[in-house]
Design a protein around this motif. Structure first.
Motif, PDB file in Angstrom:
ATOM      1  N   ILE A 149       0.864  -1.188   0.000  1.00 49.91           N
ATOM      2  CA  ILE A 149       0.000   0.000   0.000  1.00 49.91           C
ATOM      3  C   ILE A 149       0.896   1.233   0.000  1.00 49.91           C
ATOM      4  O   ILE A 149       1.811   1.344   0.825  1.00 49.91           O
ATOM      5  CB  ILE A 149      -0.928   0.031   1.235  1.00 49.91           C
ATOM      6  N   VAL A 150       0.648   2.170  -0.899  1.00 49.24           N
ATOM      7  CA  VAL A 150       1.495   3.353  -1.070  1.00 49.24           C
ATOM      8  C   VAL A 150       0.687   4.607  -0.782  1.00 49.24           C
ATOM      9  O   VAL A 150      -0.362   4.844  -1.395  1.00 49.24           O
ATOM     10  CB  VAL A 150       2.069   3.398  -2.500  1.00 49.24           C
ATOM     11  N   THR A 151       1.185   5.420   0.141  1.00 52.13           N
ATOM     12  CA  THR A 151       0.532   6.684   0.485  1.00 52.13           C
ATOM     13  C   THR A 151       1.400   7.895   0.153  1.00 52.13           C
ATOM     14  O   THR A 151       1.003   9.031   0.404  1.00 52.13           O
ATOM     15  CB  THR A 151       0.180   6.713   1.986  1.00 52.13           C
ATOM     16  N   HIS A 152       2.618   7.626  -0.394  1.00 53.05           N
ATOM     17  CA  HIS A 152       3.509   8.717  -0.803  1.00 53.05           C
ATOM     18  C   HIS A 152       4.364   8.212  -1.968  1.00 53.05           C
ATOM     19  O   HIS A 152       4.820   7.050  -1.965  1.00 53.05           O
ATOM     20  CB  HIS A 152       4.401   9.147   0.365  1.00 53.05           C
ATOM     21  N   PRO A 153       4.592   9.042  -2.990  1.00 46.92           N
ATOM     22  CA  PRO A 153       5.355   8.598  -4.168  1.00 46.92           C
ATOM     23  C   PRO A 153       6.729   8.030  -3.832  1.00 46.92           C
ATOM     24  O   PRO A 153       7.215   7.121  -4.536  1.00 46.92           O
ATOM     25  CB  PRO A 153       5.478   9.873  -5.008  1.00 46.92           C
ATOM     26  N   ASP A 154       7.366   8.528  -2.783  1.00 46.33           N
ATOM     27  CA  ASP A 154       8.705   8.044  -2.444  1.00 46.33           C
ATOM     28  C   ASP A 154       8.711   6.565  -2.071  1.00 46.33           C
ATOM     29  O   ASP A 154       9.777   5.917  -2.089  1.00 46.33           O
ATOM     30  CB  ASP A 154       9.274   8.866  -1.276  1.00 46.33           C
ATOM     31  N   GLN A 155       7.560   6.005  -1.729  1.00 49.79           N
ATOM     32  CA  GLN A 155       7.479   4.589  -1.359  1.00 49.79           C
ATOM     33  C   GLN A 155       7.557   3.650  -2.562  1.00 49.79           C
ATOM     34  O   GLN A 155       7.714   2.440  -2.404  1.00 49.79           O
ATOM     35  CB  GLN A 155       6.168   4.328  -0.597  1.00 49.79           C
ATOM     36  N   LEU A 156       7.461   4.203  -3.765  1.00 52.53           N
ATOM     37  CA  LEU A 156       7.484   3.358  -4.963  1.00 52.53           C
ATOM     38  C   LEU A 156       8.822   2.635  -5.116  1.00 52.53           C
ATOM     39  O   LEU A 156       8.873   1.496  -5.582  1.00 52.53           O
ATOM     40  CB  LEU A 156       7.174   4.185  -6.204  1.00 52.53           C
ATOM     41  N   ALA A 157       9.905   3.301  -4.740  1.00 56.45           N
ATOM     42  CA  ALA A 157      11.223   2.651  -4.841  1.00 56.45           C
ATOM     43  C   ALA A 157      11.288   1.420  -3.952  1.00 56.45           C
ATOM     44  O   ALA A 157      11.848   0.381  -4.340  1.00 56.45           O
ATOM     45  CB  ALA A 157      12.318   3.649  -4.460  1.00 56.45           C
ATOM     46  N   ASP A 158      10.694   1.507  -2.761  1.00 54.56           N
ATOM     47  CA  ASP A 158      10.648   0.348  -1.874  1.00 54.56           C
ATOM     48  C   ASP A 158       9.805  -0.777  -2.472  1.00 54.56           C
ATOM     49  O   ASP A 158      10.111  -1.958  -2.274  1.00 54.56           O
ATOM     50  CB  ASP A 158      10.065   0.745  -0.506  1.00 54.56           C
ATOM     51  N   CYS A 159       8.767  -0.410  -3.197  1.00 55.53           N
ATOM     52  CA  CYS A 159       7.926  -1.415  -3.853  1.00 55.53           C
ATOM     53  C   CYS A 159       8.735  -2.182  -4.902  1.00 55.53           C
ATOM     54  O   CYS A 159       8.604  -3.406  -5.030  1.00 55.53           O
ATOM     55  CB  CYS A 159       6.718  -0.759  -4.508  1.00 55.53           C
ATOM     56  N   VAL A 160       9.555  -1.461  -5.651  1.00 51.90           N
ATOM     57  CA  VAL A 160      10.402  -2.112  -6.649  1.00 51.90           C
ATOM     58  C   VAL A 160      11.374  -3.074  -5.975  1.00 51.90           C
ATOM     59  O   VAL A 160      11.578  -4.203  -6.424  1.00 51.90           O
ATOM     60  CB  VAL A 160      11.147  -1.066  -7.504  1.00 51.90           C
ATOM     61  N   ASP A 161      11.979  -2.635  -4.871  1.00 49.68           N
ATOM     62  CA  ASP A 161      12.908  -3.507  -4.138  1.00 49.68           C
ATOM     63  C   ASP A 161      12.216  -4.767  -3.630  1.00 49.68           C
ATOM     64  O   ASP A 161      12.784  -5.866  -3.658  1.00 49.68           O
ATOM     65  CB  ASP A 161      13.519  -2.751  -2.953  1.00 49.68           C
ATOM     66  N   ALA A 162      10.964  -4.622  -3.178  1.00 53.06           N
ATOM     67  CA  ALA A 162      10.249  -5.755  -2.571  1.00 53.06           C
ATOM     68  C   ALA A 162       9.562  -6.648  -3.594  1.00 53.06           C
ATOM     69  O   ALA A 162       9.511  -7.872  -3.423  1.00 53.06           O
ATOM     70  CB  ALA A 162       9.202  -5.233  -1.585  1.00 53.06           C
ATOM     71  N   LEU A 163       9.044  -6.038  -4.674  1.00 52.52           N
ATOM     72  CA  LEU A 163       8.183  -6.784  -5.596  1.00 52.52           C
ATOM     73  C   LEU A 163       8.777  -6.972  -6.986  1.00 52.52           C
ATOM     74  O   LEU A 163       8.233  -7.740  -7.783  1.00 52.52           O
ATOM     75  CB  LEU A 163       6.832  -6.065  -5.733  1.00 52.52           C
ATOM     76  N   GLY A 164       9.864  -6.269  -7.293  1.00 59.57           N
ATOM     77  CA  GLY A 164      10.432  -6.349  -8.636  1.00 59.57           C
ATOM     78  C   GLY A 164      10.060  -5.131  -9.455  1.00 59.57           C
ATOM     79  O   GLY A 164       9.325  -4.249  -9.003  1.00 59.57           O
TER      80      GLY A 164
END
Length: 378
Positions: free
Chosen positions: A112-127
């Motif tokens: 779940i993303v509530t701020h654009p900066d969290q997208l990088a963490d999503c890439v690290d976790a999910l590809g």
């Protein structure tokens, strides 16, 4: 008996048509102005919303995005089915994901993303192959974005910075290499009885459902049982009353829940011609406390959506087993104008009939029809 449906679109119209033989009167609520209208003609009825709620035996919805103030009023009557919590799950992907995870129902790995900066963490976790979905108000391909290359992450992050993610978060999912998209339509009544229909295979184009085939081909008893078990877990866990659609990804022998729709659903329209009891009749039976109808298929069938066009030949009705359902809307791009149900005695015959159907339709609006016809004939 009287059922009031929030929403005055084609689903309310088809509930009205299904209810008439049962002696169930269906009224619709235009949620844009709180008026009570006839579900087919859309003519305002000589009753206020408060009067309609008081005289109704049951209240239900045809779509999830009913204003919450109206749902709150409906819930206070004790007549709303499914309940408000179930409806809100369908309207909010964050609620939906939390429900699936709490019930340990398999679904796509996500964040779940509530701020654009969290997208990088999503890439690290999910590809680096992700699909981003607005948690509210996204359907038919709207409110969705894709990341297919990590190099595009800065551009995507910039685009997401224009949105208020604190108010409407994103559900970011790992893009699955699934085999196909399936859906299960099931129903549970007030007494807790449950029935499910055969799985349907769904073909999408630009995020919209174009063709459903039911029963889906190459489905063994074990796969159908897995889908049924998922439905039972959800329906009983939610204390659900009515028809619930469960959209699924098939990955080998595994089924992952993609989305839930707490209502009658487009991928269940085939039941009007292809099942003993349609989803619309069974929904009304459920919310009125009546015994549920037989959900068996009577043979292979297909539902073809008519999207964004009205220029086709009614001569398609010359095909045996074809049934046209026209919604009476003004034409608009990507708008569902109606659908065609086709029934047959075999999948080969169904493919032949879909091929014939193409002769009466502008095929540029039906990009999945020919390929599906050929697949079924093979």
């Amino acid at each position: 008996m009287r059922v009031v449906v929030y929403g005055a679109g084609q689903l309310a119209q088809m509930m009205y048509l299904a209810g008439s033989p049962l002696g169930i009167e269906v009224q619709a609520v235009d949620v844009n102005n709180d008026s009570v209208v006839h579900p087919v003609s859309k003519t305002p009825l000589d009753t206020t919303l408060a009067q309609a709620l008081e005289s109704a035996d049951a209240l239900t919805v045809e779509f999830e995005h009913v204003p919450e103030r109206l749902l709150d009023e409906a819930a206070k009557t004790g007549k709303l089915m499914p309940d408000i919590a179930s409806i809100l799950v369908g309207a909010d992907r964050v609620r939906e994901k939390k429900l699936l995870d709490s019930m340990q129902v398999p679904n796509c790995e996500h964040r779940i993303v509530t701020h654009p900066d969290q997208l990088a963490d999503c890439v690290d976790a999910l590809g680096d192959k992700l699909i981003l979905k607005a948690s509210r108000d996204g359907y038919d391909g709207y409110g969705q974005w894709r990341l297919t290359d990590k190099a595009d992450l800065p551009k995507l992050t910039q685009a997401m910075s224009q949105l208020n993610l604190a108010e409407v978060p994103l559900v970011v999912e790992k893009m699955m290499a699934f085999d196909r998209e399936l859906s299960l339509i099931g129903v549970r009544n007030k007494q807790g009885d449950i029935r499910t229909y055969p799985l349907a295979e769904n073909l999408h184009h630009q995020g919209q459902l174009h063709v459903s085939v039911a029963p889906a081909t190459q489905v063994d008893d074990e796969l159908q049982r897995k889908a049924h078990d998922i439905f039972v877990k959800l329906a009983e866990g939610m204390d659900y009353v009515g028809v619930l659609a469960v959209e699924l990804f098939q990955c080998g022998d595994t089924l992952l829940v993609n989305e839930l729709a707490p209502r009658v659903h487009n991928s269940g329209h085939w039941t009007q011609s292809g099942a003993v009891t349609s989803q619309f009749e069974n929904h009304l039976r459920a919310v009125c406390g009546l015994p549920l109808g037989d959900t068996s298929a009577i043979g292979p069938s297909a539902m073809v959506n008519i999207i964004g066009c009205s220029s086709f030949s009614r001569e398609l009705l010359s095909i045996d087993g074809s049934h046209l359902h026209w919604y009476g809307k003004s034409v608009r791009e990507k708008r569902k104008m109606g659908h065609i149900n086709v029934t047959a005695k075999s999948y080969v015959e169904l493919g032949e009939k879909l091929e014939q159907l193409g002769q009466f339709l502008p095929l540029s609006f039906f990009p999945k029809l020919v390929d599906e016809a050929q697949r079924l004939k093979a």
